[in-house]
Design an enzyme around this catalytic site. Structure first.
Site, PDB file in Angstrom:
ATOM      1  N   TYR A 158      77.689  87.074  66.316  1.00 56.16           N
ATOM      2  CA  TYR A 158      78.544  87.284  67.493  1.00 56.16           C
ATOM      3  C   TYR A 158      77.685  87.342  68.764  1.00 56.16           C
ATOM      4  CZ  TYR A 158      81.639  89.660  70.789  1.00 56.16           C
ATOM      5  OH  TYR A 158      82.362  89.988  71.904  1.00 56.16           O
ATOM      6  N   PHE A 217      79.825 109.627  64.440  1.00 53.65           N
ATOM      7  CA  PHE A 217      78.826 109.085  63.514  1.00 53.65           C
ATOM      8  C   PHE A 217      77.427 109.443  64.029  1.00 53.65           C
ATOM      9  CE2 PHE A 217      82.108 105.461  62.915  1.00 53.65           C
ATOM     10  CZ  PHE A 217      82.828 106.230  62.011  1.00 53.65           C
ATOM     11  N   ASP A 290      73.759 100.818  64.013  1.00 56.21           N
ATOM     12  CA  ASP A 290      74.180 101.323  65.328  1.00 56.21           C
ATOM     13  C   ASP A 290      73.004 101.282  66.301  1.00 56.21           C
ATOM     14  OD1 ASP A 290      76.500 102.182  66.450  1.00 56.21           O
ATOM     15  OD2 ASP A 290      76.172 104.311  66.082  1.00 56.21           O
TER      16      ASP A 290
HETATM   17  C1  UD1 Z   1      79.941  97.274  69.264  1.00 58.28           C
HETATM   18  C2  UD1 Z   1      81.083  96.723  68.422  1.00 58.28           C
HETATM   19  C3  UD1 Z   1      80.751  96.837  66.955  1.00 58.28           C
HETATM   20  C4  UD1 Z   1      79.386  96.206  66.661  1.00 58.28           C
HETATM   21  C5  UD1 Z   1      78.295  96.760  67.602  1.00 58.28           C
HETATM   22  C6  UD1 Z   1      76.939  96.092  67.439  1.00 58.28           C
HETATM   23  C7  UD1 Z   1      83.111  97.211  69.701  1.00 58.28           C
HETATM   24  C8  UD1 Z   1      84.352  98.014  69.783  1.00 58.28           C
HETATM   25  N1  UD1 Z   1      82.281  97.492  68.662  1.00 58.28           N
HETATM   26  O1  UD1 Z   1      79.796  98.572  68.875  1.00 58.28           O
HETATM   27  O2  UD1 Z   1      81.772  96.205  66.183  1.00 58.28           O
HETATM   28  O3  UD1 Z   1      79.031  96.455  65.313  1.00 58.28           O
HETATM   29  O4  UD1 Z   1      78.734  96.612  68.973  1.00 58.28           O
HETATM   30  O5  UD1 Z   1      76.798  94.965  68.222  1.00 58.28           O
HETATM   31  O6  UD1 Z   1      82.882  96.324  70.484  1.00 58.28           O
HETATM   32  N2  UD1 Z   1      81.558 106.011  66.877  1.00 58.28           N
HETATM   33  C9  UD1 Z   1      81.783 107.276  66.386  1.00 58.28           C
HETATM   34  N3  UD1 Z   1      82.968 107.508  65.738  1.00 58.28           N
HETATM   35  C10 UD1 Z   1      83.921 106.543  65.564  1.00 58.28           C
HETATM   36  C11 UD1 Z   1      83.687 105.253  66.080  1.00 58.28           C
HETATM   37  C12 UD1 Z   1      82.483 105.016  66.720  1.00 58.28           C
HETATM   38  O7  UD1 Z   1      80.945 108.167  66.519  1.00 58.28           O
HETATM   39  O8  UD1 Z   1      84.963 106.847  64.972  1.00 58.28           O
HETATM   40  C13 UD1 Z   1      80.309 105.755  67.598  1.00 58.28           C
HETATM   41  C14 UD1 Z   1      79.546 104.578  67.034  1.00 58.28           C
HETATM   42  O9  UD1 Z   1      78.740 104.974  65.942  1.00 58.28           O
HETATM   43  C15 UD1 Z   1      78.749 104.143  68.250  1.00 58.28           C
HETATM   44  C16 UD1 Z   1      79.657 104.504  69.422  1.00 58.28           C
HETATM   45  O10 UD1 Z   1      80.613 105.412  68.924  1.00 58.28           O
HETATM   46  O11 UD1 Z   1      77.552 104.855  68.337  1.00 58.28           O
HETATM   47  C17 UD1 Z   1      80.374 103.314  70.021  1.00 58.28           C
HETATM   48  O12 UD1 Z   1      80.981 102.593  68.960  1.00 58.28           O
HETATM   49  P1  UD1 Z   1      81.892 101.289  69.208  1.00 58.28           P
HETATM   50  O13 UD1 Z   1      83.030 101.650  70.058  1.00 58.28           O
HETATM   51  O14 UD1 Z   1      82.159 100.658  67.885  1.00 58.28           O
HETATM   52  O15 UD1 Z   1      80.968 100.341  70.108  1.00 58.28           O
HETATM   53  P2  UD1 Z   1      79.500  99.773  69.847  1.00 58.28           P
HETATM   54  O16 UD1 Z   1      78.636 100.652  69.065  1.00 58.28           O
HETATM   55  O17 UD1 Z   1      78.980  99.405  71.174  1.00 58.28           O
END
Ligand code: UD1
Length: 350
Positions: A158, A217, A290
């Site tokens: 991606y 997380f 992450d």
């Molecule tokens: C984005 C992408 C994800 C991809 C990653 C790596 C989106 C929405 N997600 O993740 O699919 O794998 O880039 O390029 O665009 N978190 C929590 N609890 C939750 C959900 C998330 O603590 O229930 C944390 C995650 O671990 C992360 C942070 O929140 O550290 C943000 O997560 P997310 O919204 O998925 O975004 P990206 O990490 O930027």
């Protein structure tokens, strides 16, 4: 420099039924523009179109951006487009890891074909949905546009496909002028919370509204740069307006973010407070792969395009919570400023 007055324009939005695409269509219609929307509902949702599906200046086509001749057909049906806003893509990072070939086909090669067709058909401006994922693994924050290059270590097909498409888009200086917006973590109404990979804000708000604990997380000290969807719509409009400027003007790649890091645990606490719930947070295992920090430098977009975010995190969260609770929330581009002074800057928009 103030924007030149421009009358109603004809625009194409690919990914019109997506989270961001649907807000963009609504914003453009509200400004008097005519919008042709394309979506194949691979990840877009029909209900996202509901608020404007019957608008007299909206024309919807259920088609895929991978179909050869798509732009030509739409040109024949509607006449020449001033701007193509190209948002349709495979949007799931995990899906891209499982289906790399399909991801390069849709996110890179179909974009380049649309760009070539836009040139043949005299489109003025081609605005592309780039991504913060184009930066891959990076240590230094904030991220500047020049930090992504051919030597970048991407975390997914991606990220790599978006990077390659961005470079193709940004190399077009005139007819169409190409601009790629590298959006950071977008949030707001209509973002789907239902997948484990959904944006963290949609998940946290969904959990809080349902009275469940919020799942953080890792230690929660990782940071992200959150930008409200209405601000992103404004960034698209600013980018489209830059087609009227000199071909020797600024480069065509811009970060779109708040420019501020927010720790995930602070976000969880804020959402608990705004939903008037006791702080109920469960710490879970860190998500594999992450990244630790991600913050945009928004110097370039604010200098070259006169854009700055207007909706602060708290205000944007309130609107998202209200939407999640089912209170229909007018969206689009009529948001009131958040008091950071950016509303006083000259703004150039479509
Ligand atoms: C984005 C992408 C994800 C991809 C990653 C790596 C989106 C929405 N997600 O993740 O699919 O794998 O880039 O390029 O665009 N978190 C929590 N609890 C939750 C959900 C998330 O603590 O229930 C944390 C995650 O671990 C992360 C942070 O929140 O550290 C943000 O997560 P997310 O919204 O998925 O975004 P990206 O990490 O930027």
């Amino acid at each position: 420099m103030e924007k030149k007055a421009s009358g109603p324009l004809r625009c194409l939005v690919t990914g019109a039924a997506g989270f961001v695409g649907s807000h963009l269509c609504e914003g453009l219609l509200a400004l008097g523009h005519t919008v042709a929307g394309v979506d194949n509902f691979f990840s877009g949702r029909r209900e996202n179109l509901d608020p404007f599906a019957s608008h007299p200046r909206f024309f919807f086509h259920e088609r895929s951006i991978t179909e050869p001749g798509l732009l030509e057909d739409l040109h024949k049906a509607h006449g020449p487009f001033h701007t193509v806003f190209h948002l349709a893509a495979i949007v799931s990072v995990p899906y891209s890891v499982e289906h790399p070939e399909e991801t390069y086909h849709v996110n890179e090669r179909a974009t380049v074909r649309l760009l070539n067709d836009a040139e043949k058909l005299g489109v003025r401006s081609f605005v592309f949905a780039g991504s913060a994922a184009e930066y891959g693994i990076q240590d230094r924050m904030p991220l500047r546009e020049s930090n992504a290059g051919d030597g970048t270590r991407w975390l997914s097909p991606y990220g790599e496909a978006k990077y390659r498409a961005t470079m193709a888009v940004a190399s077009r200086r005139r007819r169409p002028r190409g601009v790629s917006l590298r959006c950071f973590n977008i949030y707001g109404p209509r973002q789907d919370p239902s997948s484990p990979y959904s944006g963290v804000i949609s998940r946290f708000v969904d959990m809080a509204v349902a009275g469940r604990p919020l799942t953080v997380f890792g230690d929660g000290l990782q940071t992200r740069d959150f930008v409200f969807v209405d601000d992103v719509v404004e960034a698209y409009r600013h980018a489209a307006a830059s087609a009227d400027e000199s071909a020797n003007g600024p480069c065509g790649i811009y970060n779109v973010g708040s420019g501020r890091p927010t720790a995930i645990v602070d976000l969880a606490r804020l959402i608990c407070r705004l939903t008037e719930r006791p702080e109920s947070i469960t710490f879970c295992a860190e998500r594999p792969g992450d990244i630790r920090h991600s913050t945009a430098s928004i110097e370039a977009i604010s200098r070259d395009l006169g854009w700055a975010p207007r909706i602060g995190l708290e205000q944007g969260l309130r609107r998202t919570i209200q939407w999640m609770r089912g209170a229909a929330q007018p969206t689009g581009v009529k948001a009131s400023p958040d008091g950071d002074g950016s509303e006083n800057k000259p703004r150039r928009e479509l």
